[in-house]
Design a protein around this motif. Structure first.
Motif, PDB file in Angstrom:
ATOM      1  N   ILE A 191      -9.129   5.470   3.603  1.00 60.59           N
ATOM      2  CA  ILE A 191      -8.507   6.675   4.174  1.00 60.59           C
ATOM      3  C   ILE A 191      -9.587   7.752   4.256  1.00 60.59           C
ATOM      4  CG2 ILE A 191      -6.750   8.468   3.894  1.00 60.59           C
ATOM      5  CD1 ILE A 191      -5.087   6.469   2.341  1.00 60.59           C
ATOM      6  N   VAL A 233       1.407   3.439   2.426  1.00 63.77           N
ATOM      7  CA  VAL A 233       0.465   4.419   2.958  1.00 63.77           C
ATOM      8  C   VAL A 233       1.129   5.772   3.178  1.00 63.77           C
ATOM      9  CG1 VAL A 233      -1.065   4.926   4.898  1.00 63.77           C
ATOM     10  CG2 VAL A 233      -0.889   2.597   4.025  1.00 63.77           C
ATOM     11  N   SER A 234       2.375   5.756   3.654  1.00 60.34           N
ATOM     12  CA  SER A 234       3.032   7.034   3.938  1.00 60.34           C
ATOM     13  C   SER A 234       3.194   7.859   2.669  1.00 60.34           C
ATOM     14  CB  SER A 234       4.406   6.777   4.591  1.00 60.34           C
ATOM     15  OG  SER A 234       5.219   5.972   3.728  1.00 60.34           O
ATOM     16  N   VAL A 294      -6.021   6.991   8.489  1.00 60.57           N
ATOM     17  CA  VAL A 294      -5.822   5.719   7.800  1.00 60.57           C
ATOM     18  C   VAL A 294      -6.559   4.640   8.600  1.00 60.57           C
ATOM     19  CG1 VAL A 294      -4.142   4.046   6.977  1.00 60.57           C
ATOM     20  CG2 VAL A 294      -3.596   6.493   6.918  1.00 60.57           C
ATOM     21  N   GLN A 346      -7.662  -0.317   1.300  1.00 57.64           N
ATOM     22  CA  GLN A 346      -7.104   0.513   2.360  1.00 57.64           C
ATOM     23  C   GLN A 346      -7.909   1.808   2.434  1.00 57.64           C
ATOM     24  OE1 GLN A 346      -4.220   0.297   4.797  1.00 57.64           O
ATOM     25  NE2 GLN A 346      -5.848   1.718   5.378  1.00 57.64           N
ATOM     26  N   GLU A 405      -7.451  -2.106   7.127  1.00 57.98           N
ATOM     27  CA  GLU A 405      -7.630  -2.692   5.799  1.00 57.98           C
ATOM     28  C   GLU A 405      -8.851  -3.618   5.773  1.00 57.98           C
ATOM     29  OE1 GLU A 405      -4.000  -4.671   4.947  1.00 57.98           O
ATOM     30  OE2 GLU A 405      -3.052  -2.877   4.086  1.00 57.98           O
ATOM     31  N   THR A 418       0.808  -1.218   0.000  1.00 62.61           N
ATOM     32  CA  THR A 418       0.000   0.000   0.000  1.00 62.61           C
ATOM     33  C   THR A 418       0.844   1.272   0.000  1.00 62.61           C
ATOM     34  OG1 THR A 418      -0.128  -0.197   2.401  1.00 62.61           O
ATOM     35  CG2 THR A 418      -1.973  -1.081   1.135  1.00 62.61           C
ATOM     36  N   SER A 439       2.552  -5.675   3.018  1.00 60.83           N
ATOM     37  CA  SER A 439       3.144  -4.344   2.952  1.00 60.83           C
ATOM     38  C   SER A 439       4.453  -4.336   3.733  1.00 60.83           C
ATOM     39  CB  SER A 439       2.164  -3.313   3.537  1.00 60.83           C
ATOM     40  OG  SER A 439       2.739  -2.046   3.537  1.00 60.83           O
ATOM     41  N   ASP A 454       6.249  -0.170   4.414  1.00 63.56           N
ATOM     42  CA  ASP A 454       5.872   0.713   5.498  1.00 63.56           C
ATOM     43  C   ASP A 454       6.630   0.418   6.784  1.00 63.56           C
ATOM     44  OD1 ASP A 454       4.110   2.043   3.935  1.00 63.56           O
ATOM     45  OD2 ASP A 454       2.406   0.751   4.453  1.00 63.56           O
TER      46      ASP A 454
END
Length: 244
Positions: free
Chosen positions: A169, A132-133, A155, A167, A158, A130, A230, A233
């Motif tokens: 957000i 995410v950051s 966030v 994911q 999942e 993902t 992931s 991350d």
């Protein structure tokens, strides 16, 4: 003389025939007499009943038998025939539908293969993680470029589906209509697959003096493949400590 005698005999024969015909006139149907014939019936001597009564009684018995035959076995058979005809129509329609499917079976198989290929291609395009950051950083930069002010970027956990992982957000921000439009367009232009759901725009302090500052609450989702977890991350190891 003989001729006169023959003529006299012929005239006598004709006169006798006429008198016989006139003596037996044609009898007409009398309804009152027909009714009276039913009143004087002898229940112990059926043979003495008048002929019209016998004919009427026989006709009534025949009509009763025909009605019973219709009401009992024939009507039930008609219901069975109607049900069979309806079933036949249903089976014919089902047969036509199945025949059409069988006729286009090869085309359907080819379409299924093509759809599976395209679906696998789309799955391969999903990222393996993902990140995410990086995605949150992209959302933040897009908001700054649209001149909106973020209140929250959350966030959420999942959601695992059959072929991919979602994911979610959640985004809450302040701004104007046009700024929100630019922000949504910027999200759609990001290199990641992002979908937008369940947005809400509200005006907490309506006024006519200045343009209102609106609240935006937006639910976005990004996706990754289920083939890998992931890893990007995770916190990178410190080279000075050798990863310990």
């Amino acid at each position: 003389m003989r001729l006169d005698k023959l003529k006299n005999k012929k005239s006598l024969v004709k006169t006798k025939v006429k008198t016989k015909k006139s003596a037996t006139p044609k009898k007409q149907f009398d309804l009152n007499e027909f009714r009276r014939s039913f009143e004087s019936l002898d229940s112990e001597n059926y043979g003495s009943w008048p002929l019209p009564v016998k004919v009427t009684l026989i006709g009534f018995i025949i009509a009763l038998i025909a009605a019973l035959a219709w009401a009992l076995p024939i009507s039930s058979k008609i219901d069975e025939i109607s049900a069979a005809e309806n079933e036949q129509q249903t089976l014919l329609e089902s047969y036509r539908e199945k025949q059409s499917r069988a006729r286009h079976l090869d085309a359907y198989k080819a379409q299924v293969v093509q759809m599976e290929t395209e679906f696998n291609t789309l799955l391969d395009q999903l990222p393996k993680d993902t990140r995410v950051s990086e995605l949150v950083e992209g959302i933040n930069m897009t908001g700054v470029g649209s001149n909106i002010r973020f209140q929250d970027i959350s966030v959420e956990p999942e959601v695992e589906n059959e072929f991919f992982i979602e994911q979610p957000i959640r985004i809450a921000a302040l701004g104007e209509y046009h700024q929100f439009g630019n922000f949504i367009s910027g999200l759609a232009a990001l290199p990641r697959i992002i979908t937008m759901h369940d947005f809400e725009v509200s005006n907490p302090q309506p006024t006519l003096d200045v343009l209102p500052e609106l609240n935006l609450v937006l639910q976005t989702k990004t996706y990754r493949s289920k083939e890998a977890t992931s890893d990007s991350d995770e916190v990178p190891a410190d080279p000075a400590t050798g990863g310990n």
